[in-house]
Design a protein around this motif. Structure first.
Motif, PDB file in Angstrom:
ATOM      1  N   ARG A 142       0.824  -1.201   0.000  1.00  0.00           N
ATOM      2  CA  ARG A 142       0.000   0.000   0.000  1.00  0.00           C
ATOM      3  C   ARG A 142       0.865   1.259   0.000  1.00  0.00           C
ATOM      4  NH1 ARG A 142      -3.738  -0.807   5.135  1.00  0.00           N
ATOM      5  NH2 ARG A 142      -1.675  -1.327   5.978  1.00  0.00           N
ATOM      6  N   ALA A 143       0.314   2.318  -0.572  1.00  0.00           N
ATOM      7  CA  ALA A 143       0.959   3.636  -0.557  1.00  0.00           C
ATOM      8  C   ALA A 143      -0.101   4.665  -0.209  1.00  0.00           C
ATOM      9  CB  ALA A 143       1.605   3.946  -1.901  1.00  0.00           C
ATOM     10  N   ARG A 144       0.333   5.792   0.312  1.00  0.00           N
ATOM     11  CA  ARG A 144      -0.611   6.862   0.656  1.00  0.00           C
ATOM     12  C   ARG A 144      -0.017   8.207   0.254  1.00  0.00           C
ATOM     13  NH1 ARG A 144      -0.029   5.301   7.038  1.00  0.00           N
ATOM     14  NH2 ARG A 144       2.140   5.939   7.328  1.00  0.00           N
ATOM     15  N   THR A 145      -0.888   9.108  -0.145  1.00  0.00           N
ATOM     16  CA  THR A 145      -0.455  10.406  -0.685  1.00  0.00           C
ATOM     17  C   THR A 145      -1.263  11.526  -0.059  1.00  0.00           C
ATOM     18  OG1 THR A 145       0.215   9.465  -2.807  1.00  0.00           O
ATOM     19  CG2 THR A 145      -0.286  11.804  -2.784  1.00  0.00           C
ATOM     20  N   ASP A 146      -0.607  12.639   0.177  1.00  0.00           N
ATOM     21  CA  ASP A 146      -1.301  13.855   0.592  1.00  0.00           C
ATOM     22  C   ASP A 146      -0.459  15.050   0.171  1.00  0.00           C
ATOM     23  OD1 ASP A 146      -3.297  15.404   1.570  1.00  0.00           O
ATOM     24  OD2 ASP A 146      -2.998  14.924   3.689  1.00  0.00           O
ATOM     25  N   SER A 147      -1.050  16.222   0.197  1.00  0.00           N
ATOM     26  CA  SER A 147      -0.353  17.440  -0.220  1.00  0.00           C
ATOM     27  C   SER A 147      -0.419  18.473   0.887  1.00  0.00           C
ATOM     28  CB  SER A 147      -0.989  18.008  -1.502  1.00  0.00           C
ATOM     29  OG  SER A 147      -2.309  18.474  -1.222  1.00  0.00           O
ATOM     30  N   THR A 148       0.455  19.462   0.781  1.00  0.00           N
ATOM     31  CA  THR A 148       0.428  20.583   1.712  1.00  0.00           C
ATOM     32  C   THR A 148       0.941  21.824   1.003  1.00  0.00           C
ATOM     33  OG1 THR A 148       1.018  21.324   3.945  1.00  0.00           O
ATOM     34  CG2 THR A 148       2.749  20.257   2.664  1.00  0.00           C
ATOM     35  N   HIS A 149       0.647  22.971   1.575  1.00  0.00           N
ATOM     36  CA  HIS A 149       1.039  24.241   0.956  1.00  0.00           C
ATOM     37  C   HIS A 149       2.489  24.563   1.273  1.00  0.00           C
ATOM     38  CE1 HIS A 149      -0.131  25.360   5.075  1.00  0.00           C
ATOM     39  NE2 HIS A 149       0.725  26.367   4.952  1.00  0.00           N
ATOM     40  N   VAL A 150       3.107  25.347   0.399  1.00  0.00           N
ATOM     41  CA  VAL A 150       4.505  25.751   0.561  1.00  0.00           C
ATOM     42  C   VAL A 150       4.594  27.251   0.286  1.00  0.00           C
ATOM     43  CG1 VAL A 150       6.876  25.453  -0.229  1.00  0.00           C
ATOM     44  CG2 VAL A 150       5.319  23.481  -0.178  1.00  0.00           C
ATOM     45  N   GLN A 151       5.036  28.003   1.270  1.00  0.00           N
ATOM     46  CA  GLN A 151       5.181  29.446   1.106  1.00  0.00           C
ATOM     47  C   GLN A 151       6.401  29.755   0.239  1.00  0.00           C
ATOM     48  OE1 GLN A 151       3.266  31.876   2.182  1.00  0.00           O
ATOM     49  NE2 GLN A 151       2.013  31.017   3.818  1.00  0.00           N
ATOM     50  N   SER A 152       6.267  30.736  -0.629  1.00  0.00           N
ATOM     51  CA  SER A 152       7.394  31.170  -1.441  1.00  0.00           C
ATOM     52  C   SER A 152       8.490  31.774  -0.561  1.00  0.00           C
ATOM     53  CB  SER A 152       6.924  32.216  -2.463  1.00  0.00           C
ATOM     54  OG  SER A 152       8.017  32.853  -3.078  1.00  0.00           O
ATOM     55  N   ALA A 153       9.732  31.696  -1.044  1.00  0.00           N
ATOM     56  CA  ALA A 153      10.845  32.324  -0.319  1.00  0.00           C
ATOM     57  C   ALA A 153      10.698  33.839  -0.298  1.00  0.00           C
ATOM     58  CB  ALA A 153      12.170  31.937  -0.964  1.00  0.00           C
ATOM     59  N   ALA A 154      10.006  34.393  -1.276  1.00  0.00           N
ATOM     60  CA  ALA A 154       9.762  35.834  -1.312  1.00  0.00           C
ATOM     61  C   ALA A 154       8.630  36.193  -0.359  1.00  0.00           C
ATOM     62  CB  ALA A 154       9.409  36.275  -2.730  1.00  0.00           C
ATOM     63  N   ARG A 155       8.755  37.319   0.298  1.00  0.00           N
ATOM     64  CA  ARG A 155       7.742  37.739   1.261  1.00  0.00           C
ATOM     65  C   ARG A 155       6.403  38.006   0.587  1.00  0.00           C
ATOM     66  NH1 ARG A 155       5.909  42.523   3.510  1.00  0.00           N
ATOM     67  NH2 ARG A 155       7.210  43.761   2.101  1.00  0.00           N
ATOM     68  N   GLN A 156       5.319  37.645   1.276  1.00  0.00           N
ATOM     69  CA  GLN A 156       3.995  37.903   0.738  1.00  0.00           C
ATOM     70  C   GLN A 156       3.714  39.407   0.732  1.00  0.00           C
ATOM     71  OE1 GLN A 156       0.867  35.813   2.792  1.00  0.00           O
ATOM     72  NE2 GLN A 156      -0.433  35.766   0.983  1.00  0.00           N
ATOM     73  N   LEU A 157       3.176  39.901  -0.385  1.00  0.00           N
ATOM     74  CA  LEU A 157       2.976  41.334  -0.568  1.00  0.00           C
ATOM     75  C   LEU A 157       1.497  41.651  -0.716  1.00  0.00           C
ATOM     76  CD1 LEU A 157       5.747  41.971  -3.267  1.00  0.00           C
ATOM     77  CD2 LEU A 157       5.969  42.211  -0.788  1.00  0.00           C
ATOM     78  N   CYS A 158       1.098  42.792  -0.147  1.00  0.00           N
ATOM     79  CA  CYS A 158      -0.231  43.305  -0.460  1.00  0.00           C
ATOM     80  C   CYS A 158      -0.186  43.926  -1.855  1.00  0.00           C
ATOM     81  CB  CYS A 158      -0.677  44.323   0.586  1.00  0.00           C
ATOM     82  SG  CYS A 158       0.231  45.886   0.544  1.00  0.00           S
ATOM     83  N   TRP A 159      -1.350  44.351  -2.360  1.00  0.00           N
ATOM     84  CA  TRP A 159      -1.393  44.816  -3.745  1.00  0.00           C
ATOM     85  C   TRP A 159      -0.513  46.040  -3.964  1.00  0.00           C
ATOM     86  CZ3 TRP A 159      -3.372  49.331  -6.086  1.00  0.00           C
ATOM     87  CH2 TRP A 159      -3.361  49.301  -7.488  1.00  0.00           C
ATOM     88  N   LEU A 160      -0.580  47.023  -3.072  1.00  0.00           N
ATOM     89  CA  LEU A 160       0.235  48.221  -3.234  1.00  0.00           C
ATOM     90  C   LEU A 160       1.729  47.889  -3.185  1.00  0.00           C
ATOM     91  CD1 LEU A 160      -1.616  50.989  -1.164  1.00  0.00           C
ATOM     92  CD2 LEU A 160      -1.259  50.916  -3.643  1.00  0.00           C
ATOM     93  N   GLU A 161       2.110  47.001  -2.269  1.00  0.00           N
ATOM     94  CA  GLU A 161       3.510  46.590  -2.208  1.00  0.00           C
ATOM     95  C   GLU A 161       3.919  45.868  -3.488  1.00  0.00           C
ATOM     96  OE1 GLU A 161       4.724  45.669   2.370  1.00  0.00           O
ATOM     97  OE2 GLU A 161       3.278  44.314   1.437  1.00  0.00           O
ATOM     98  N   GLN A 162       3.026  45.044  -4.017  1.00  0.00           N
ATOM     99  CA  GLN A 162       3.369  44.286  -5.215  1.00  0.00           C
ATOM    100  C   GLN A 162       3.675  45.204  -6.391  1.00  0.00           C
ATOM    101  OE1 GLN A 162       0.275  41.776  -6.762  1.00  0.00           O
ATOM    102  NE2 GLN A 162       1.499  41.110  -8.511  1.00  0.00           N
ATOM    103  N   VAL A 163       2.784  46.143  -6.676  1.00  0.00           N
ATOM    104  CA  VAL A 163       3.008  46.998  -7.843  1.00  0.00           C
ATOM    105  C   VAL A 163       4.184  47.952  -7.618  1.00  0.00           C
ATOM    106  CG1 VAL A 163       0.651  46.801  -8.719  1.00  0.00           C
ATOM    107  CG2 VAL A 163       1.192  48.601  -7.038  1.00  0.00           C
ATOM    108  N   ALA A 164       4.333  48.434  -6.371  1.00  0.00           N
ATOM    109  CA  ALA A 164       5.452  49.336  -6.088  1.00  0.00           C
ATOM    110  C   ALA A 164       6.787  48.594  -6.197  1.00  0.00           C
ATOM    111  CB  ALA A 164       5.299  49.947  -4.694  1.00  0.00           C
ATOM    112  N   GLU A 165       6.857  47.385  -5.664  1.00  0.00           N
ATOM    113  CA  GLU A 165       8.094  46.606  -5.720  1.00  0.00           C
ATOM    114  C   GLU A 165       8.390  46.139  -7.143  1.00  0.00           C
ATOM    115  OE1 GLU A 165      10.686  45.497  -3.434  1.00  0.00           O
ATOM    116  OE2 GLU A 165       9.881  47.409  -2.734  1.00  0.00           O
ATOM    117  N   THR A 166       7.365  45.858  -7.919  1.00  0.00           N
ATOM    118  CA  THR A 166       7.582  45.465  -9.311  1.00  0.00           C
ATOM    119  C   THR A 166       8.212  46.601 -10.097  1.00  0.00           C
ATOM    120  OG1 THR A 166       5.690  43.946  -9.234  1.00  0.00           O
ATOM    121  CG2 THR A 166       6.468  44.607 -11.402  1.00  0.00           C
ATOM    122  N   LEU A 167       7.705  47.814  -9.893  1.00  0.00           N
ATOM    123  CA  LEU A 167       8.271  48.975 -10.574  1.00  0.00           C
ATOM    124  C   LEU A 167       9.685  49.260 -10.068  1.00  0.00           C
ATOM    125  CD1 LEU A 167       8.136  51.352 -12.461  1.00  0.00           C
ATOM    126  CD2 LEU A 167       6.759  52.591 -10.761  1.00  0.00           C
TER     127      LEU A 167
END
Length: 555
Positions: A142-167
């Motif tokens: 028998r084998a069993r499988t499951d998944s889990t989330h993985v956070q990116s190494a980059a910090r999570q950004l709000c929308w204003l931070e995202q567009v400002a940091e992209t520019l």
């Protein structure tokens, strides 16, 4: 760098003597070396190096160092220092006590070579092969499988931070490639607004002022893109990675209406599978599962589950966060077949199961896919009254259906669901349903009852699965699946599974392959030292829960 393959050879006698004097009871590195022998050979990684150049440090030994690094949670500097200073590491690597090791930067370079050649899986496979030769791996059960989330190494950004940091990221990259040209197009205010990180700024609190700030950033980015792609602009900025990222983010979030830059309506933005969330990890995606929201990736772990041998991770698959579990079931099965590790039964949660996969797993791979299947969705089942689809008699050979009231229809139309899977649409005429004495128990539609059926084999497999999962025998067998959640917990606590160490899908995937290899070594060592497996912890208060409440919670 070039690579001249060399045998790992026998462990030097002096290294053996000193190691056992220092570790009379052994250590993980010593026990694994004695049980499994040399895990990696230089020849396995020969394609990663050119034929000519300065000789590289043994790639077989470097692969083992990477795994031991994840076993103990070491940084590159700490791992390189362990090779120089720790006797048990020298024992596992078959090095002389006087061997000086290597500079820590070699590990990063070797990981880059593994990523470029997509060779991370070789590390996990070599450990599984050695475990199989030692009788510690059984894959036919028998084998069993499951998944889990993985956070990116980059910090999570709000929308204003995202567009400002992209520019800001685009401006910084252009400043390196074409500084003189950038000075001719940069507005004076840009040096005030984008010279430092967005996180160092204080965004306005009011919604109106935040919207105004977002539009100002949108106008500045649009101005820069127009300058970059103007006929007289130099070609270097157009080829820059961060400029392309800026273009994509602006297309996804802004538009020009009558010459004015406007923010796109949420319904007018692209789906999450294509929407960028940070300029510093362009492969990361935003996703949500129940109460968990994250930007990054998802990892699927598959392990054996036998009582008398270690439960070893046999497959690790990393995807972007938006890939649903159900799309990975066949991919995992195909990898089983390619590796020659097909299990007899595959235990998964509801996210990996549907009728098509139940049939496909059995027909193409000989696997019994075991997991909860969705119930019948209709207003009759919701109200717990009336006739469901299971109350209709289906004549597959003659393509007709008979309802509980005795009426038969031949309106049988093959079709496809919104997801693209084949279905059969069955419809009863309104003239058949309106005078029916049991119509109130069947349908409220004046146009007649409609049914959506799966193809015959899938329909029968689905009905059988629904019937079986209500039995105590199935529930007892399915309890084994819960153990994979303990594996995820071990990988999170020991190896930091839920936070990517690196940026990008390829490097994150390598991290997870090394994590799987590290967990396998830790479990093999626990088996060799007769360390008992951890049991599920239950608090004293939870143990007092009445049986009827436990059943109600399960539902």
């Amino acid at each position: 760098m070039s690579m001249q393959p060399m045998e790992s050879g026998e462990i030097p006698a002096e290294t053996v003597r000193v190691a056992w004097a220092a570790f009379p009871k052994g250590s993980l590195a010593i026990r694994v070396r004695d049980e499994l022998g040399p895990l990696f050979r230089d020849e396995e990684f020969a394609d990663l190096f050119p034929a000519r150049g300065k000789p590289a440090w043994s790639p077989g030994r470097l692969a083992l160092v990477l795994v031991l690094q994840f076993v103990e949670g070491l940084t590159d500097r700490q791992a390189a220092e362990a090779v120089r200073a720790r006797i048990d590491f020298k024992y596992a690597l078959a090095l002389e006590l006087s061997d000086p090791g290597f500079d820590f930067s070699v590990l990063s370079e070797f990981r880059d070579r593994l990523v470029k050649a997509e060779a991370g899986r070789r590390v996990l496979d070599s450990i599984l092969a050695a475990a199989g030769e030692s009788g510690l791996l059984k894959t036919a059960g028998r084998a069993r499988t499951d998944s889990t989330h993985v956070q990116s190494a980059a910090r999570q950004l709000c929308w204003l931070e995202q567009v400002a940091e992209t520019l800001r990221a685009a401006l910084n990259e252009i400043a390196q490639a074409a500084p003189d040209w950038l000075l001719t197009v940069a507005e004076p205010d840009w040096f005030k607004h984008y010279a430092t990180r967005a996180e160092d700024s204080r965004f306005p609190k009011s919604r109106a002022k935040r919207d105004e700030l977002g539009l100002r950033i949108g106008r500045d980015g649009t101005r820069l893109l127009e300058a970059v792609f103007s006929p007289g602009a130099p070609g270097e900025p157009r080829a820059l990675e961060q400029v392309e990222t800026l273009r994509q983010v602006w297309v996804q979030h802004f538009q020009q209406v009558e010459g004015e830059v406007r923010r796109r309506d949420p319904k007018d933005r692209p789906p999450g599978a294509t929407r960028l969330v940070t300029p510093y990890d362009t492969e990361a995606r935003g996703s949500v599962k129940r109460d968990t929201m994250w930007d990054g990736y998802k990892v699927h772990l598959t392990e054996t589950c036998e009582p008398d041998i270690p439960n070893l991770i046999t497959n690790v698959a990393t995807t972007v966060a938006t890939v649903p579990d159900i799309s990975m079931t066949d991919i995992v099965h195909a990898q089983f077949a390619q590796d020659g590790r097909l299990p007899g039964e595959h235990l998964v949660d509801a996210g990996y199961v549907d009728a098509h996969l139940l049939v496909q797993a059995r027909r193409e791979y000989g696997i019994t896919l075991t997991g909860p299947v969705a119930g019948v969705v209709s207003h009759q089942t919701t109200a717990n009254s009336g006739f469901t689809g299971d109350d209709f008699t289906i004549d597959w050979d003659h393509e007709q259906v008979t309802c509980p009231g005795g009426e038969t229809t031949t309106r049988w139309n093959p079709d496809r669901s919104p997801e693209g899977t084949p279905v059969i649409r069955v419809r009863f005429n309104g003239g058949q349903c309106r005078p029916c004495p049991v119509r109130e128990q069947c349908t409220t539609s004046s146009a007649g009852r409609r049914l959506t059926l799966r193809p015959r084999e899938e329909h029968q497999a689905l009905r059988q699965a629904r019937a079986e999962q209500d039995t105590d025998t199935w529930k007892d067998r399915y309890k084994t699946r819960a153990g994979v959640e303990g594996t995820i917990s071990q990988a999170v606590q020991r190896c930091g599974l839920r936070r990517s160490r690196y940026r990008g899908l390829a490097k994150t995937s390598l991290q997870h392959q090394l994590t799987g290899a590290a967990i396998n070594l830790a479990r093999i060592d626990a088996h060799l030292t007769d360390t008992p497996r951890a049991r599920t912890r239950t608090s004293y208060f939870a143990a007092l829960r009445p049986a009827e409440l436990m059943l109600g919670g399960a539902k």
